[in-house]
Write a protein that holds these residues in place. Structure first.
Motif, PDB file in Angstrom:
ATOM      1  N   UNK A  26       0.782  -1.230   0.000  1.00 46.66           N
ATOM      2  CA  UNK A  26       0.000   0.000   0.000  1.00 46.66           C
ATOM      3  C   UNK A  26       0.813   1.279   0.000  1.00 46.66           C
ATOM      4  N   UNK A  27       2.005   1.258   0.562  1.00 48.85           N
ATOM      5  CA  UNK A  27       2.732   2.520   0.681  1.00 48.85           C
ATOM      6  C   UNK A  27       3.409   2.910  -0.632  1.00 48.85           C
ATOM      7  N   UNK A  28       3.620   4.193  -0.775  1.00 53.44           N
ATOM      8  CA  UNK A  28       4.379   4.695  -1.910  1.00 53.44           C
ATOM      9  C   UNK A  28       5.845   4.665  -1.512  1.00 53.44           C
ATOM     10  N   UNK A  29       6.676   4.168  -2.387  1.00 51.88           N
ATOM     11  CA  UNK A  29       8.074   4.030  -2.039  1.00 51.88           C
ATOM     12  C   UNK A  29       8.938   4.280  -3.268  1.00 51.88           C
ATOM     13  N   UNK A  30      10.156   4.779  -3.064  1.00 49.93           N
ATOM     14  CA  UNK A  30      11.034   4.995  -4.215  1.00 49.93           C
ATOM     15  C   UNK A  30      11.421   3.684  -4.875  1.00 49.93           C
ATOM     16  N   UNK A  31      11.595   3.747  -6.189  1.00 52.99           N
ATOM     17  CA  UNK A  31      12.020   2.585  -6.959  1.00 52.99           C
ATOM     18  C   UNK A  31      13.446   2.829  -7.456  1.00 52.99           C
ATOM     19  N   UNK A  32      14.126   1.782  -7.795  1.00 51.74           N
ATOM     20  CA  UNK A  32      15.459   1.904  -8.365  1.00 51.74           C
ATOM     21  C   UNK A  32      15.380   2.659  -9.695  1.00 51.74           C
ATOM     22  N   UNK A  33      16.342   3.539  -9.934  1.00 52.10           N
ATOM     23  CA  UNK A  33      16.353   4.300 -11.186  1.00 52.10           C
ATOM     24  C   UNK A  33      16.561   3.385 -12.387  1.00 52.10           C
ATOM     25  N   UNK A  34      17.328   2.304 -12.216  1.00 54.28           N
ATOM     26  CA  UNK A  34      17.523   1.370 -13.320  1.00 54.28           C
ATOM     27  C   UNK A  34      16.246   0.584 -13.592  1.00 54.28           C
ATOM     28  N   UNK A  35      15.503   0.268 -12.532  1.00 57.84           N
ATOM     29  CA  UNK A  35      14.235  -0.421 -12.740  1.00 57.84           C
ATOM     30  C   UNK A  35      13.269   0.480 -13.505  1.00 57.84           C
ATOM     31  N   UNK A  36      13.175   1.740 -13.105  1.00 53.79           N
ATOM     32  CA  UNK A  36      12.280   2.675 -13.782  1.00 53.79           C
ATOM     33  C   UNK A  36      12.756   2.937 -15.212  1.00 53.79           C
ATOM     34  N   UNK A  37      14.071   2.917 -15.418  1.00 53.05           N
ATOM     35  CA  UNK A  37      14.606   3.052 -16.771  1.00 53.05           C
ATOM     36  C   UNK A  37      14.124   1.896 -17.637  1.00 53.05           C
ATOM     37  N   UNK A  38      14.165   0.691 -17.068  1.00 52.13           N
ATOM     38  CA  UNK A  38      13.701  -0.477 -17.799  1.00 52.13           C
ATOM     39  C   UNK A  38      12.232  -0.373 -18.157  1.00 52.13           C
ATOM     40  N   UNK A  39      11.441   0.159 -17.240  1.00 55.72           N
ATOM     41  CA  UNK A  39      10.007   0.316 -17.486  1.00 55.72           C
ATOM     42  C   UNK A  39       9.761   1.288 -18.642  1.00 55.72           C
ATOM     43  N   UNK A  40      10.484   2.392 -18.637  1.00 55.17           N
ATOM     44  CA  UNK A  40      10.344   3.390 -19.707  1.00 55.17           C
ATOM     45  C   UNK A  40      10.818   2.818 -21.040  1.00 55.17           C
ATOM     46  N   UNK A  41      11.982   2.175 -21.037  1.00 54.47           N
ATOM     47  CA  UNK A  41      12.548   1.639 -22.274  1.00 54.47           C
ATOM     48  C   UNK A  41      11.661   0.539 -22.863  1.00 54.47           C
ATOM     49  N   UNK A  42      11.118  -0.298 -22.008  1.00 56.93           N
ATOM     50  CA  UNK A  42      10.256  -1.380 -22.480  1.00 56.93           C
ATOM     51  C   UNK A  42       9.000  -0.813 -23.137  1.00 56.93           C
ATOM     52  N   UNK A  43       8.362   0.131 -22.469  1.00 56.75           N
ATOM     53  CA  UNK A  43       7.122   0.709 -23.008  1.00 56.75           C
ATOM     54  C   UNK A  43       7.395   1.507 -24.275  1.00 56.75           C
ATOM     55  N   UNK A  44       8.520   2.214 -24.294  1.00 58.87           N
ATOM     56  CA  UNK A  44       8.867   2.986 -25.486  1.00 58.87           C
ATOM     57  C   UNK A  44       9.113   2.061 -26.679  1.00 58.87           C
ATOM     58  N   UNK A  45       9.806   0.959 -26.430  1.00 59.76           N
ATOM     59  CA  UNK A  45      10.084  -0.009 -27.495  1.00 59.76           C
ATOM     60  C   UNK A  45       8.786  -0.601 -28.042  1.00 59.76           C
ATOM     61  N   UNK A  46       7.839  -0.899 -27.160  1.00 55.99           N
ATOM     62  CA  UNK A  46       6.555  -1.458 -27.577  1.00 55.99           C
ATOM     63  C   UNK A  46       5.786  -0.500 -28.484  1.00 55.99           C
ATOM     64  N   UNK A  47       6.056   0.804 -28.299  1.00 59.54           N
ATOM     65  CA  UNK A  47       5.351   1.815 -29.083  1.00 59.54           C
ATOM     66  C   UNK A  47       6.213   2.385 -30.202  1.00 59.54           C
TER      67      UNK A  47
END
Length: 213
Positions: A26-47
């Motif tokens: 339930x709590x909001x928490x910081x994520x690893x910058x490399x993990x978030x990079x992967x999320x952005x790169x994956x979604x960008x590649x899909x589009x």
């Protein structure tokens, strides 16, 4: 007596485990910058959207700012540095610097390993969706010029001689974009390209002073 103590210990452990799982979910928490990079790169590649190191830095910067303004906490664990040529998450920069100004073609190993175990909260998902839309509308140079606006957190941090862009600066600046749709919020605020930033491959060792990012 011993049986009672054992039962009590088990009950306490069950309660602690339940609270841990509940708070983790339930709590909001910081994520690893490399993990978030992967999320952005994956979604960008899909589009079908190419993302360079420079562009990725700006998208993470925007996503972190929006998340901060919305939730009051940072999206990523690592600080955003106020380098000479722009805001930088150093860990991400070093991960992808080998690509120079070319589009990144790899997904961080950290994302591949933990993708199935991480459940992004609602605000994190919205921030990522937002920056993917921004990536479609603005190139790396436009995004860099936007982060260099005189009222931007990076500009203020540099003016104050600060090496790290504070959460307070980010939150105050990005509050203005919370109620605007993605198509209007960033694009209308991009300053004219009076002094374009030139992207070049990385030269070590003094990367902060030599790399325009």
């Amino acid at each position: 007596m011993i049986k009672f103590v054992l039962i009590l210990v088990v009950m306490v452990l069950i309660i602690v485990l339940y609270l841990y799982l509940y708070l983790k979910k339930s709590r909001k928490m910081p994520y690893s910058s490399l993990y978030m990079s992967g999320e952005i790169l994956k979604r960008a590649k899909e589009q079908g959207e190419g993302i360079s190191n420079m562009k990725l830095q700006k998208l993470l910067y925007i996503a972190n700012g929006l998340y901060l303004a919305k939730s009051g906490t940072s999206l990523i664990e690592e600080p955003i540095k106020a380098w000479k040529y722009g805001p930088v998450i150093e860990k991400v920069y070093h991960e992808f610097k080998r690509y120079g100004n070319q589009d990144i073609t790899s997904i961080p190993l950290e994302y591949q390993l933990y993708n199935h175990n991480v459940d992004l909260d609602k605000d994190a998902k919205l921030s990522i969706e937002f920056v993917i839309e921004v990536a479609k509308k603005l190139n790396a140079i436009q995004l860099s010029n936007w982060t260099h606006d005189e009222k931007s957190p990076w500009s203020i941090a540099r003016l104050n001689g600060e090496s790290i862009i504070s959460e307070e600066l980010m939150k105050n600046f990005f509050n203005q974009f919370l109620d605007q749709p993605p198509s209007d919020s960033v694009t209308v605020s991009v300053p004219p390209s009076t002094s374009p930033v030139v992207v070049s491959p990385v030269v070590e060792p003094d990367e902060e002073e030599t790399n325009p990012i």
